[in-house]
Design an enzyme around this catalytic site. Structure first.
Site, PDB file in Angstrom:
ATOM      1  N   ASN A 197      20.706   4.901  -8.295  1.00 44.96           N
ATOM      2  CA  ASN A 197      19.833   4.029  -9.071  1.00 44.96           C
ATOM      3  C   ASN A 197      20.637   2.986  -9.842  1.00 44.96           C
ATOM      4  O   ASN A 197      21.769   3.235 -10.240  1.00 44.96           O
ATOM      5  CB  ASN A 197      18.973   4.862 -10.024  1.00 44.96           C
ATOM      6  CG  ASN A 197      18.099   5.823  -9.255  1.00 44.96           C
ATOM      7  OD1 ASN A 197      17.929   5.700  -8.054  1.00 44.96           O
ATOM      8  ND2 ASN A 197      17.565   6.815  -9.962  1.00 44.96           N
ATOM      9  N   VAL A 198      20.015   1.826 -10.047  1.00 45.06           N
ATOM     10  CA  VAL A 198      20.665   0.720 -10.761  1.00 45.06           C
ATOM     11  C   VAL A 198      20.021   0.501 -12.134  1.00 45.06           C
ATOM     12  O   VAL A 198      20.305  -0.474 -12.799  1.00 45.06           O
ATOM     13  CB  VAL A 198      20.565  -0.574  -9.919  1.00 45.06           C
ATOM     14  CG1 VAL A 198      21.335  -0.426  -8.603  1.00 45.06           C
ATOM     15  CG2 VAL A 198      19.111  -0.993  -9.685  1.00 45.06           C
ATOM     16  N   ASP A 199      19.125   1.423 -12.550  1.00 44.46           N
ATOM     17  CA  ASP A 199      18.293   1.198 -13.743  1.00 44.46           C
ATOM     18  C   ASP A 199      18.913   1.702 -15.048  1.00 44.46           C
ATOM     19  O   ASP A 199      18.368   1.430 -16.121  1.00 44.46           O
ATOM     20  CB  ASP A 199      16.919   1.843 -13.539  1.00 44.46           C
ATOM     21  CG  ASP A 199      16.989   3.342 -13.229  1.00 44.46           C
ATOM     22  OD1 ASP A 199      16.112   3.835 -12.488  1.00 44.46           O
ATOM     23  OD2 ASP A 199      17.946   4.003 -13.704  1.00 44.46           O
ATOM     24  N   CYS A 257      30.646 -13.129 -10.282  1.00 42.11           N
ATOM     25  CA  CYS A 257      30.655 -14.336  -9.446  1.00 42.11           C
ATOM     26  C   CYS A 257      30.809 -13.931  -7.983  1.00 42.11           C
ATOM     27  O   CYS A 257      31.678 -13.118  -7.646  1.00 42.11           O
ATOM     28  CB  CYS A 257      31.806 -15.262  -9.850  1.00 42.11           C
ATOM     29  SG  CYS A 257      31.978 -16.657  -8.724  1.00 42.11           S
ATOM     30  N   TYR A 275      15.322 -10.052  -8.883  1.00 43.06           N
ATOM     31  CA  TYR A 275      16.038  -9.160  -9.804  1.00 43.06           C
ATOM     32  C   TYR A 275      15.585  -9.370 -11.240  1.00 43.06           C
ATOM     33  O   TYR A 275      15.494  -8.417 -12.019  1.00 43.06           O
ATOM     34  CB  TYR A 275      17.555  -9.310  -9.634  1.00 43.06           C
ATOM     35  CG  TYR A 275      18.038  -8.560  -8.415  1.00 43.06           C
ATOM     36  CD1 TYR A 275      18.227  -9.207  -7.202  1.00 43.06           C
ATOM     37  CD2 TYR A 275      18.197  -7.178  -8.457  1.00 43.06           C
ATOM     38  CE1 TYR A 275      18.582  -8.495  -6.067  1.00 43.06           C
ATOM     39  CE2 TYR A 275      18.558  -6.462  -7.329  1.00 43.06           C
ATOM     40  CZ  TYR A 275      18.750  -7.126  -6.132  1.00 43.06           C
ATOM     41  OH  TYR A 275      19.082  -6.416  -5.007  1.00 43.06           O
ATOM     42  N   HIS A 280      25.534   2.475  -6.291  1.00 40.45           N
ATOM     43  CA  HIS A 280      24.957   1.193  -5.842  1.00 40.45           C
ATOM     44  C   HIS A 280      24.989   0.149  -6.952  1.00 40.45           C
ATOM     45  O   HIS A 280      24.161  -0.769  -6.998  1.00 40.45           O
ATOM     46  CB  HIS A 280      23.530   1.420  -5.326  1.00 40.45           C
ATOM     47  CG  HIS A 280      23.483   2.267  -4.100  1.00 40.45           C
ATOM     48  ND1 HIS A 280      22.343   2.898  -3.667  1.00 40.45           N
ATOM     49  CD2 HIS A 280      24.447   2.611  -3.206  1.00 40.45           C
ATOM     50  CE1 HIS A 280      22.616   3.595  -2.555  1.00 40.45           C
ATOM     51  NE2 HIS A 280      23.874   3.436  -2.265  1.00 40.45           N
ATOM     52  N   CYS A 334      29.309 -19.887 -11.889  1.00 33.62           N
ATOM     53  CA  CYS A 334      30.500 -19.365 -12.583  1.00 33.62           C
ATOM     54  C   CYS A 334      31.261 -20.504 -13.251  1.00 33.62           C
ATOM     55  O   CYS A 334      31.676 -21.450 -12.572  1.00 33.62           O
ATOM     56  CB  CYS A 334      31.381 -18.666 -11.561  1.00 33.62           C
ATOM     57  SG  CYS A 334      32.965 -18.137 -12.190  1.00 33.62           S
ATOM     58  N   GLY A 353      15.293  13.402  -5.742  1.00 31.45           N
ATOM     59  CA  GLY A 353      14.544  12.156  -5.654  1.00 31.45           C
ATOM     60  C   GLY A 353      15.156  11.123  -4.734  1.00 31.45           C
ATOM     61  O   GLY A 353      15.115   9.928  -5.014  1.00 31.45           O
ATOM     62  N   CYS A 403      34.554 -15.742  -6.941  1.00 32.79           N
ATOM     63  CA  CYS A 403      35.838 -15.292  -7.509  1.00 32.79           C
ATOM     64  C   CYS A 403      35.732 -13.897  -8.110  1.00 32.79           C
ATOM     65  O   CYS A 403      36.713 -13.387  -8.663  1.00 32.79           O
ATOM     66  CB  CYS A 403      36.314 -16.290  -8.573  1.00 32.79           C
ATOM     67  SG  CYS A 403      35.329 -16.253 -10.072  1.00 32.79           S
TER      68      CYS A 403
HETATM   69  N1  APR Z   1      10.549  13.477  -8.278  1.00 31.57           N
HETATM   70  C1  APR Z   1      11.408  13.734  -7.238  1.00 31.57           C
HETATM   71  N2  APR Z   1      11.415  13.025  -6.070  1.00 31.57           N
HETATM   72  C2  APR Z   1      10.487  12.047  -5.944  1.00 31.57           C
HETATM   73  C3  APR Z   1       9.539  11.737  -6.967  1.00 31.57           C
HETATM   74  C4  APR Z   1       9.607  12.501  -8.174  1.00 31.57           C
HETATM   75  N3  APR Z   1       8.784  12.266  -9.194  1.00 31.57           N
HETATM   76  N4  APR Z   1       8.756  10.700  -6.532  1.00 31.57           N
HETATM   77  C5  APR Z   1       9.198  10.387  -5.272  1.00 31.57           C
HETATM   78  N5  APR Z   1      10.226  11.192  -4.928  1.00 31.57           N
HETATM   79  C6  APR Z   1      11.021  11.168  -3.690  1.00 31.57           C
HETATM   80  C7  APR Z   1      10.309  10.662  -2.471  1.00 31.57           C
HETATM   81  O1  APR Z   1       9.659  11.719  -1.785  1.00 31.57           O
HETATM   82  C8  APR Z   1      11.454  10.088  -1.631  1.00 31.57           C
HETATM   83  O2  APR Z   1      11.980  11.073  -0.750  1.00 31.57           O
HETATM   84  O3  APR Z   1      12.077  10.252  -3.923  1.00 31.57           O
HETATM   85  C9  APR Z   1      12.531   9.735  -2.674  1.00 31.57           C
HETATM   86  C10 APR Z   1      12.780   8.247  -2.864  1.00 31.57           C
HETATM   87  O4  APR Z   1      13.370   7.789  -1.669  1.00 31.57           O
HETATM   88  P1  APR Z   1      13.711   6.229  -1.489  1.00 31.57           P
HETATM   89  O5  APR Z   1      12.573   5.422  -1.916  1.00 31.57           O
HETATM   90  O6  APR Z   1      14.226   6.088  -0.100  1.00 31.57           O
HETATM   91  O7  APR Z   1      14.875   5.973  -2.557  1.00 31.57           O
HETATM   92  P2  APR Z   1      16.430   6.324  -2.442  1.00 31.57           P
HETATM   93  O8  APR Z   1      16.661   7.518  -1.601  1.00 31.57           O
HETATM   94  O9  APR Z   1      16.957   6.345  -3.827  1.00 31.57           O
HETATM   95  O10 APR Z   1      16.972   5.006  -1.694  1.00 31.57           O
HETATM   96  C11 APR Z   1      18.357   4.923  -1.444  1.00 31.57           C
HETATM   97  O11 APR Z   1      18.104   2.678  -0.603  1.00 31.57           O
HETATM   98  O12 APR Z   1      16.887   0.792  -0.881  1.00 31.57           O
HETATM   99  C12 APR Z   1      18.129   1.323  -1.060  1.00 31.57           C
HETATM  100  O13 APR Z   1      19.810   0.775  -2.626  1.00 31.57           O
HETATM  101  C13 APR Z   1      18.526   1.320  -2.518  1.00 31.57           C
HETATM  102  O14 APR Z   1      19.547   3.091  -3.829  1.00 31.57           O
HETATM  103  C14 APR Z   1      18.550   2.807  -2.881  1.00 31.57           C
HETATM  104  C15 APR Z   1      18.814   3.474  -1.552  1.00 31.57           C
END
Ligand code: APR
Length: 249
Positions: A101-103, A126, A66, A118, A147, A187, A129
């Site tokens: 997304n976590v970003d 912690c 991480y 997520h 902690c 995405g 706790c």
């Molecule tokens: N614009 C749009 N879609 C895109 C782009 C882009 N520039 N680049 C890639 N993609 C698409 C890919 O085709 C794919 O279908 O984004 C998708 C990403 O899929 P994953 O990698 O499976 O990501 P996600 O669906 O967010 O994963 C879900 O899985 O690993 C866990 O906790 C993690 O939140 C995550 C969850």
């Protein structure tokens, strides 16, 4: 890239627009997705790095993973897709943004209300706790932070595989899916549940379903419109076309 007329019509009649985003929306910012050919889970083992068992058996490894991701995100900026989505928030009576997304790039781009299904990679808590530690924790000098309250291991506040999603965010997502007029799935491979259920719930509840993804997913078949360009190209174009459409109609 053409924006279909029926999508512009659906948006102009929409009171409530909802959106679920995944790793693909941050791909053009230089953050790898998980399941694309060069995705993180093709190089790393999710059960070792993103599960309770993985953390318990090797917390140092998980923490360094991480820290590595935080380093990348720290040097990353939102892309035009994030900014256009932030602008869409102001264009509708109701706009609900749900992300896997976590970003925190949506927030950096100016999105005011973001439901994080997520969790996020900046906060920590912690393991024992649950005491929250909102500040970023630097572990360069020591192995894994503990902690001060209970001595338990501190962990990133992301949702790992097999863990429950944050109740409030999940309820808000379900409610938005059932009430929205237009639902965007952006995405995401739509393979990880329960998040992947939300677009289906929206479709079943009568929403106009739009998928933004250059690749086919488990959801593509159900979409009323599929936009196959990257989200960083699609959303600025969609905004431009929608503004023009509203002026002319
Ligand atoms: N614009 C749009 N879609 C895109 C782009 C882009 N520039 N680049 C890639 N993609 C698409 C890919 O085709 C794919 O279908 O984004 C998708 C990403 O899929 P994953 O990698 O499976 O990501 P996600 O669906 O967010 O994963 C879900 O899985 O690993 C866990 O906790 C993690 O939140 C995550 C969850």
């Amino acid at each position: 890239m053409e924006i279909p007329q029926k999508l512009l019509e659906a948006l102009s009649n929409a009171d409530h627009v909802a959106m679920l985003t995944g790793a693909g929306v941050s791909a053009e910012s230089g953050i790898k997705t998980f399941r694309d050919p060069d995705g993180l889970w093709t190089q790393f083992n999710p059960s070792e790095l993103a599960s309770i068992d993985g953390f318990m058996s090797n917390p140092e490894l998980v923490w360094s993973w991480y820290q590595h991701r935080i380093e990348i995100i720290r040097n990353t900026k939102p892309n035009p897709g994030h900014y256009a989505i932030a602008e869409m928030e102001k264009m509708f009576n109701r706009f609900t943004l749900i992300t896997q997304n976590v970003d925190r790039l949506h927030q950096q781009a100016g999105s005011k209300l973001v439901y994080e299904l997520h969790g996020n990679i900046i906060d920590n808590h912690c393991f024992q706790c649950k005491m929250p530690y909102k500040e970023e924790i630097d572990i360069s000098e020591k192995s894994v932070p503990t902690c001060p309250e209970c001595g338990g291991l501190i962990r990133p506040s992301v949702v790992w595989f097999g863990e429950m999603l944050p109740f409030d965010a999940l309820c808000a997502a379900d409610e938005a899916a059932q009430q929205c007029d237009v639902f965007f799935s952006v995405g995401t491979s739509a393979e990880v549940y329960p998040a992947a259920n939300i677009p289906h719930l929206a479709k079943k509840s009568g929403a106009f379903l739009v998928e933004v993804n250059p690749n086919l997913t488990a959801l593509s078949y159900y979409a009323d419109v599929k936009l196959g360009e990257p989200s960083g190209v699609t959303f600025p174009k969609l905004l431009e076309e929608f503004k023009k459409y509203k002026k002319e109609n």
